[in-house]
Design an enzyme around this catalytic site. Structure first.
Site, PDB file in Angstrom:
ATOM      1  N   GLY A 138     -18.963   8.281 -10.318  1.00 44.95           N
ATOM      2  CA  GLY A 138     -17.565   7.883 -10.228  1.00 44.95           C
ATOM      3  C   GLY A 138     -17.311   6.953  -9.054  1.00 44.95           C
ATOM      4  N   LYS A 196     -24.755  -6.488 -16.766  1.00 43.53           N
ATOM      5  CA  LYS A 196     -25.047  -7.094 -18.075  1.00 43.53           C
ATOM      6  C   LYS A 196     -26.293  -7.984 -18.017  1.00 43.53           C
ATOM      7  N   GLY A 231     -25.284  11.214 -13.280  1.00 44.24           N
ATOM      8  CA  GLY A 231     -24.000  10.796 -13.830  1.00 44.24           C
ATOM      9  C   GLY A 231     -24.191   9.989 -15.094  1.00 44.24           C
ATOM     10  N   GLY A 232     -23.736  10.532 -16.220  1.00 43.32           N
ATOM     11  CA  GLY A 232     -23.851   9.836 -17.508  1.00 43.32           C
ATOM     12  C   GLY A 232     -22.519   9.265 -17.945  1.00 43.32           C
ATOM     13  N   GLY A 233     -21.802   8.649 -16.991  1.00 40.14           N
ATOM     14  CA  GLY A 233     -20.593   7.893 -17.340  1.00 40.14           C
ATOM     15  C   GLY A 233     -21.008   6.484 -17.730  1.00 40.14           C
ATOM     16  N   THR A 234     -20.061   5.555 -17.626  1.00 40.12           N
ATOM     17  CA  THR A 234     -20.340   4.186 -18.084  1.00 40.12           C
ATOM     18  C   THR A 234     -21.500   3.558 -17.331  1.00 40.12           C
ATOM     19  N   HIS A 267     -20.028 -10.109 -47.009  1.00 37.68           N
ATOM     20  CA  HIS A 267     -21.261  -9.360 -47.209  1.00 37.68           C
ATOM     21  C   HIS A 267     -22.470 -10.207 -46.839  1.00 37.68           C
ATOM     22  N   SER A 302     -12.337  -0.072  -5.764  1.00 42.86           N
ATOM     23  CA  SER A 302     -12.931   1.266  -5.665  1.00 42.86           C
ATOM     24  C   SER A 302     -14.360   1.114  -5.156  1.00 42.86           C
ATOM     25  N   LEU A 344     -24.915   5.398 -18.085  1.00 43.64           N
ATOM     26  CA  LEU A 344     -25.433   5.129 -19.437  1.00 43.64           C
ATOM     27  C   LEU A 344     -26.014   3.719 -19.539  1.00 43.64           C
TER      28      LEU A 344
HETATM   29  C1  LIG Z   1     -21.822  -1.517 -12.208  1.00 41.07           C
HETATM   30  C2  LIG Z   1     -20.453  -1.826 -12.758  1.00 41.07           C
HETATM   31  C3  LIG Z   1     -20.328  -2.400 -14.009  1.00 41.07           C
HETATM   32  C4  LIG Z   1     -19.074  -2.683 -14.522  1.00 41.07           C
HETATM   33  N1  LIG Z   1     -19.007  -3.245 -15.759  1.00 41.07           N
HETATM   34  C5  LIG Z   1     -17.806  -3.510 -16.292  1.00 41.07           C
HETATM   35  C6  LIG Z   1     -17.711  -4.110 -17.558  1.00 41.07           C
HETATM   36  O1  LIG Z   1     -18.722  -4.421 -18.198  1.00 41.07           O
HETATM   37  N2  LIG Z   1     -16.476  -4.357 -18.064  1.00 41.07           N
HETATM   38  C7  LIG Z   1     -15.344  -4.019 -17.384  1.00 41.07           C
HETATM   39  O2  LIG Z   1     -14.236  -4.244 -17.904  1.00 41.07           O
HETATM   40  N3  LIG Z   1     -15.401  -3.460 -16.158  1.00 41.07           N
HETATM   41  C8  LIG Z   1     -16.603  -3.207 -15.597  1.00 41.07           C
HETATM   42  N4  LIG Z   1     -16.681  -2.663 -14.357  1.00 41.07           N
HETATM   43  C9  LIG Z   1     -15.422  -2.358 -13.653  1.00 41.07           C
HETATM   44  C10 LIG Z   1     -14.840  -3.627 -12.987  1.00 41.07           C
HETATM   45  O3  LIG Z   1     -15.851  -4.255 -12.250  1.00 41.07           O
HETATM   46  C11 LIG Z   1     -13.683  -3.222 -12.084  1.00 41.07           C
HETATM   47  O4  LIG Z   1     -12.711  -2.538 -12.846  1.00 41.07           O
HETATM   48  C12 LIG Z   1     -13.023  -4.430 -11.432  1.00 41.07           C
HETATM   49  O5  LIG Z   1     -13.974  -5.222 -10.797  1.00 41.07           O
HETATM   50  C13 LIG Z   1     -11.980  -3.961 -10.403  1.00 41.07           C
HETATM   51  O6  LIG Z   1     -11.380  -5.060  -9.773  1.00 41.07           O
HETATM   52  P1  LIG Z   1     -10.451  -4.841  -8.495  1.00 41.07           P
HETATM   53  O7  LIG Z   1      -9.755  -6.121  -8.245  1.00 41.07           O
HETATM   54  O8  LIG Z   1      -9.634  -3.621  -8.664  1.00 41.07           O
HETATM   55  O9  LIG Z   1     -11.446  -4.509  -7.288  1.00 41.07           O
HETATM   56  P2  LIG Z   1     -12.487  -5.432  -6.490  1.00 41.07           P
HETATM   57  O10 LIG Z   1     -12.978  -6.588  -7.261  1.00 41.07           O
HETATM   58  O11 LIG Z   1     -13.479  -4.475  -5.932  1.00 41.07           O
HETATM   59  O12 LIG Z   1     -11.619  -6.010  -5.284  1.00 41.07           O
HETATM   60  C14 LIG Z   1     -11.167  -5.235  -4.234  1.00 41.07           C
HETATM   61  C15 LIG Z   1     -11.165  -6.085  -2.971  1.00 41.07           C
HETATM   62  O13 LIG Z   1     -10.418  -5.399  -1.966  1.00 41.07           O
HETATM   63  C16 LIG Z   1     -11.016  -5.659  -0.708  1.00 41.07           C
HETATM   64  N5  LIG Z   1     -10.525  -4.649   0.243  1.00 41.07           N
HETATM   65  C17 LIG Z   1     -10.764  -3.317   0.247  1.00 41.07           C
HETATM   66  N6  LIG Z   1     -10.094  -2.732   1.272  1.00 41.07           N
HETATM   67  C18 LIG Z   1      -9.406  -3.724   1.917  1.00 41.07           C
HETATM   68  C19 LIG Z   1      -8.530  -3.757   3.040  1.00 41.07           C
HETATM   69  N7  LIG Z   1      -8.198  -2.668   3.733  1.00 41.07           N
HETATM   70  N8  LIG Z   1      -8.019  -4.949   3.424  1.00 41.07           N
HETATM   71  C20 LIG Z   1      -8.317  -6.082   2.752  1.00 41.07           C
HETATM   72  N9  LIG Z   1      -9.131  -6.103   1.672  1.00 41.07           N
HETATM   73  C21 LIG Z   1      -9.674  -4.938   1.254  1.00 41.07           C
HETATM   74  C22 LIG Z   1     -12.513  -5.608  -1.014  1.00 41.07           C
HETATM   75  O14 LIG Z   1     -13.253  -6.307  -0.023  1.00 41.07           O
HETATM   76  C23 LIG Z   1     -12.572  -6.295  -2.384  1.00 41.07           C
HETATM   77  O15 LIG Z   1     -12.814  -7.685  -2.259  1.00 41.07           O
HETATM   78  C24 LIG Z   1     -17.913  -2.391 -13.774  1.00 41.07           C
HETATM   79  C25 LIG Z   1     -18.027  -1.835 -12.496  1.00 41.07           C
HETATM   80  C26 LIG Z   1     -19.284  -1.557 -11.989  1.00 41.07           C
HETATM   81  C27 LIG Z   1     -19.395  -0.988 -10.605  1.00 41.07           C
HETATM   82  N1  LIG Z   2     -18.712  -1.388 -19.534  1.00 42.74           N
HETATM   83  C1  LIG Z   2     -17.731  -1.124 -18.712  1.00 42.74           C
HETATM   84  O1  LIG Z   2     -16.570  -1.383 -18.984  1.00 42.74           O
HETATM   85  C2  LIG Z   2     -18.019  -0.480 -17.398  1.00 42.74           C
HETATM   86  C3  LIG Z   2     -19.331  -0.428 -16.914  1.00 42.74           C
HETATM   87  C4  LIG Z   2     -19.558   0.207 -15.716  1.00 42.74           C
HETATM   88  C5  LIG Z   2     -18.501   0.753 -15.002  1.00 42.74           C
HETATM   89  N2  LIG Z   2     -17.245   0.685 -15.496  1.00 42.74           N
HETATM   90  C6  LIG Z   2     -16.121   1.301 -14.754  1.00 42.74           C
HETATM   91  O2  LIG Z   2     -16.592   1.938 -13.592  1.00 42.74           O
HETATM   92  C7  LIG Z   2     -16.048   3.250 -13.532  1.00 42.74           C
HETATM   93  C8  LIG Z   2     -16.973   4.148 -12.764  1.00 42.74           C
HETATM   94  O3  LIG Z   2     -18.164   4.396 -13.515  1.00 42.74           O
HETATM   95  P1  LIG Z   2     -19.053   5.678 -13.263  1.00 42.74           P
HETATM   96  O4  LIG Z   2     -20.072   5.706 -14.329  1.00 42.74           O
HETATM   97  O5  LIG Z   2     -19.471   5.742 -11.830  1.00 42.74           O
HETATM   98  O6  LIG Z   2     -18.003   6.876 -13.409  1.00 42.74           O
HETATM   99  P2  LIG Z   2     -17.505   7.721 -14.674  1.00 42.74           P
HETATM  100  O7  LIG Z   2     -16.307   8.425 -14.227  1.00 42.74           O
HETATM  101  O8  LIG Z   2     -17.460   6.868 -15.881  1.00 42.74           O
HETATM  102  O9  LIG Z   2     -18.684   8.775 -14.901  1.00 42.74           O
HETATM  103  C9  LIG Z   2     -19.106   9.660 -13.925  1.00 42.74           C
HETATM  104  C10 LIG Z   2     -20.017  10.694 -14.572  1.00 42.74           C
HETATM  105  O10 LIG Z   2     -20.623  11.438 -13.540  1.00 42.74           O
HETATM  106  C11 LIG Z   2     -20.582  12.818 -13.881  1.00 42.74           C
HETATM  107  N3  LIG Z   2     -20.656  13.563 -12.607  1.00 42.74           N
HETATM  108  C12 LIG Z   2     -19.703  13.650 -11.649  1.00 42.74           C
HETATM  109  N4  LIG Z   2     -20.171  14.352 -10.595  1.00 42.74           N
HETATM  110  C13 LIG Z   2     -21.441  14.702 -10.906  1.00 42.74           C
HETATM  111  C14 LIG Z   2     -22.464  15.416 -10.205  1.00 42.74           C
HETATM  112  N5  LIG Z   2     -22.276  15.891  -8.975  1.00 42.74           N
HETATM  113  N6  LIG Z   2     -23.660  15.603 -10.828  1.00 42.74           N
HETATM  114  C15 LIG Z   2     -23.871  15.111 -12.080  1.00 42.74           C
HETATM  115  N7  LIG Z   2     -22.957  14.415 -12.759  1.00 42.74           N
HETATM  116  C16 LIG Z   2     -21.755  14.201 -12.186  1.00 42.74           C
HETATM  117  C17 LIG Z   2     -19.302  12.995 -14.674  1.00 42.74           C
HETATM  118  O11 LIG Z   2     -19.366  14.121 -15.503  1.00 42.74           O
HETATM  119  C18 LIG Z   2     -19.251  11.679 -15.466  1.00 42.74           C
HETATM  120  O12 LIG Z   2     -19.915  11.787 -16.707  1.00 42.74           O
HETATM  121  C19 LIG Z   2     -15.848   3.640 -14.988  1.00 42.74           C
HETATM  122  O13 LIG Z   2     -14.824   4.595 -15.116  1.00 42.74           O
HETATM  123  C20 LIG Z   2     -15.488   2.368 -15.654  1.00 42.74           C
HETATM  124  O14 LIG Z   2     -14.097   2.215 -15.654  1.00 42.74           O
HETATM  125  C21 LIG Z   2     -16.990   0.073 -16.681  1.00 42.74           C
END
Ligand SMILES: Cc1cc2nc3c(=O)[nH]c(=O)nc-3n(C[C@H](O)[C@H](O)[C@H](O)COP(=O)(O)OP(=O)(O)OC[C@H]3O[C@@H](n4cnc5c(N)ncnc54)[C@H](O)[C@@H]3O)c2cc1C
Ligand SMILES: NC(=O)c1ccc[n+]([C@@H]2O[C@H](COP(=O)([O-])OP(=O)(O)OC[C@H]3O[C@@H](n4cnc5c(N)ncnc54)[C@H](O)[C@@H]3O)[C@@H](O)[C@H]2O)c1
Length: 469
Positions: free
Chosen positions: A265, A52, A178-181, A435, A143, A184
């Site tokens: 993903g 963001k 990848g045109g997921g979240t 409005h 993840s 995009l």
């Molecule tokens: C680029 C990006 C943008 C995003 N934007 C948004 C958004 O705008 N809005 C939204 O709602 N979501 C967004 N998300 C998704 C959101 O960030 C995740 O859904 C959320 O952070 C997941 O939290 P979590 O607690 O599951 O994982 P994490 O915060 O990743 O925590 C997992 C923890 O587990 C630890 N761990 C792993 N394996 C082990 C092990 N074996 N032993 C001990 N510890 C371990 C790791 O070190 C880590 O600290 C975004 C994600 C990304 C990547």
């Molecule tokens: N604003 C938000 O809430 C936000 C922002 C960022 C991430 N996230 C979270 O993170 C998760 C992961 O995001 P992401 O964008 O990595 O995954 P995603 O699952 O949203 O999108 C992956 C995209 O990659 C495409 N794809 C898969 N394999 C491919 C290949 N080999 N070649 C070309 N395209 C391919 C799929 O068709 C899909 O459109 C999301 O599901 C979302 O929950 C959330």
């Protein structure tokens, strides 16, 4: 080497794990929170917040570039990529520091810096040689970005969301795979910061959009700033000056890019946990089967919360699931089911893309509204996109929405309340709409739904847009 004994052991100190530990402790448990890094959550370090921050920079660049429309002359706009990335990291580091400071406030001995794996359902081996015995365990390991084989071998020019926020300067060109979240959000932000961007997806849609009109509107906006190739397979190859991307499928071509962002993903972090020793039943992808109302894995004293269960990998869901898991880990074996909220996903493009509630079924009523001629959107020179509302056929009770429209991230919260409270389109039309607002743009879609149900447009309400705008 120590053997730690506790009521609830939480593996992973991200959003879900922190919430689980906190709620288990609130319910009287002796807790342990185990993480190798305590980095301060994915959300703050490499997720929601840095993405963001990049988007905020892009919005400002875009506003400056658009200002001529309003008669505001800014002259030539210069984007200082190093300064953009520096501010991003400085602000991001404040978010992570804020989260990390909470670890210091936990009761002494609650945190263990180590990586955990199961040796039995309630015993863990840590990579520092210690062991943990608990009454119940919460798995909250998050993840990680998937990097398909051909990209993994290509070195530093291939970026993921884990590395893109560390680049010193903006690249000249960027292929986004990848045109997921993630794809995009970052593709549009980079393009609006002056990077030459091409977006590739092997699917024929973007961001899981099913509605053709929403997809068309999304493509219309995106392609003003970048090339978009849908329904293609890409092959990368290392080349002088970057990575050559060849693609074939619905279109064919090749192009050299300075950097490539792989956003295809984020699979759960489960493979190092030795789930076989945990004794939980796994699905065909090796992921624990669990009940999303309790977060419990079968009958085991094991709960799973956050991205690692691959159910709804979003921040608010991770926090909720962590709290449910923490409470039920304490209550084990008497798990208490929680009501889960409707699905809710916002992609922070401009305008935002929102998918809310249930997908439409065979009998679902739909209402449509375009924002290309909407008063407030036109005032602000952001008249793009459209919305589709979904409702039950009997009374027109709202069930979901797909939106790509200005202000959709805010309007979605109003619609979420309507869905959760089972409000009908007719009841929503009884509400005053100030409005000129973007919310007024919902009304044509609400009227569509009313028109198809026995619940009419309220007789004392105007059936058209307000005269004057
Ligand atoms: C680029 C990006 C943008 C995003 N934007 C948004 C958004 O705008 N809005 C939204 O709602 N979501 C967004 N998300 C998704 C959101 O960030 C995740 O859904 C959320 O952070 C997941 O939290 P979590 O607690 O599951 O994982 P994490 O915060 O990743 O925590 C997992 C923890 O587990 C630890 N761990 C792993 N394996 C082990 C092990 N074996 N032993 C001990 N510890 C371990 C790791 O070190 C880590 O600290 C975004 C994600 C990304 C990547
Ligand atoms: N604003 C938000 O809430 C936000 C922002 C960022 C991430 N996230 C979270 O993170 C998760 C992961 O995001 P992401 O964008 O990595 O995954 P995603 O699952 O949203 O999108 C992956 C995209 O990659 C495409 N794809 C898969 N394999 C491919 C290949 N080999 N070649 C070309 N395209 C391919 C799929 O068709 C899909 O459109 C999301 O599901 C979302 O929950 C959330």
């Amino acid at each position: 080497m120590a053997d730690h004994i506790c009521d609830v052991a939480v593996i992973g100190a991200g959003t879900a794990g922190i919430a689980a530990e906190r709620n288990a402790r609130r319910h009287g448990a002796a807790t342990l929170l185990i993480d190798p890094e305590f980095i301060g959550t994915t959300c703050a370090s490499v997720g929601c917040m840095p993405s963001k921050l990049l988007i905020a920079a892009a919005e400002n660049a875009y506003a400056a570039a658009q200002s001529d429309i309003f008669g505001i002359r800014t002259g030539d706009i210069a984007i200082d990529g190093k300064a953009v990335m520096q501010r991003l990291r400085e602000e991001r580091d404040k978010f992570t520091a804020g989260t990390r400071s909470r670890f210091e406030k936990l009761p002494r001995g609650t945190t263990i810096r180590a990586r955990a794996r199961f040796t039995a359902p309630t015993t863990l081996a840590l990579d520092n040689g210690d062991t943990v015995s608990a009454k119940a365990v919460v798995i909250a390991t998050g993840s990680s970005p998937m990097v398909p084989e051909p990209f993994a071998a290509l070195g530093n020019d291939v970026l993921t969301s884990d590395t893109i926020f560390e680049i010193e300067d903006l690249p000249r060109s960027l292929a986004v795979i990848g045109g997921g979240t993630i794809g995009l959000e970052l593709a549009q932000a980079m393009a609006r910061l002056g990077v030459e961007v091409s977006l590739f997806d092997r699917a024929e849609t973007l961001g899981k959009v099913q509605d053709q009109e929403i997809l068309d509107a999304l493509l219309d906006v995106l392609t003003r700033d970048m090339n978009v190739h849908l329904g293609v397979d890409v092959t990368p190859e290392k080349a002088a000056g970057g990575i050559n991307i060849s693609w074939k499928g619905k279109s064919t071509g090749h192009q050299l890019f300075e950097k490539v962002l792989v956003a295809v993903g984020r699979p759960p972090n489960l493979k190092d946990l030795d789930l076989a020793a945990a004794g939980v039943e796994l699905d065909d992808r090796g992921r624990p089967l669990f009940d999303r109302t309790t977060m419990q894995c079968g009958e085991a004293p094991i709960f799973i919360a956050g991205d690692d269960n691959a159910d709804a990998p979003l921040l608010h869901e991770a926090a909720t699931e962590g709290a449910i898991a923490g409470r039920n880990a304490v209550a084990y074996p008497a798990s208490i089911p929680s009501r889960r909220t409707p699905s809710f996903a916002i992609t922070f493009t401009d305008p935002p893309l929102v998918l809310l509630g249930q997908e439409p079924g065979e009998n679902t009523l739909t209402g449509f509204a375009s924002y290309t001629d909407q008063g407030r959107a036109k005032v602000e020179a952001r008249a793009d996109g459209c919305i589709r509302l979904y409702a039950e056929p009997e009374e027109g009770v709202l069930t979901g929405a797909a939106m790509f429209a200005p202000g959709a991230d805010h309007m979605a919260h109003l619609l979420m309340l309507a869905i959760m409270k089972r409000v009908s389109a007719s009841q929503l039309l009884e509400m005053p709409f100030y409005h000129p607002t973007l919310e007024e743009g919902l009304r044509p879609a609400l009227r569509d739904i009313c028109g198809a149900t026995p619940t009419p447009i309220p007789g004392d309400r105007d059936g058209r847009e307000p005269p004057g705008g």
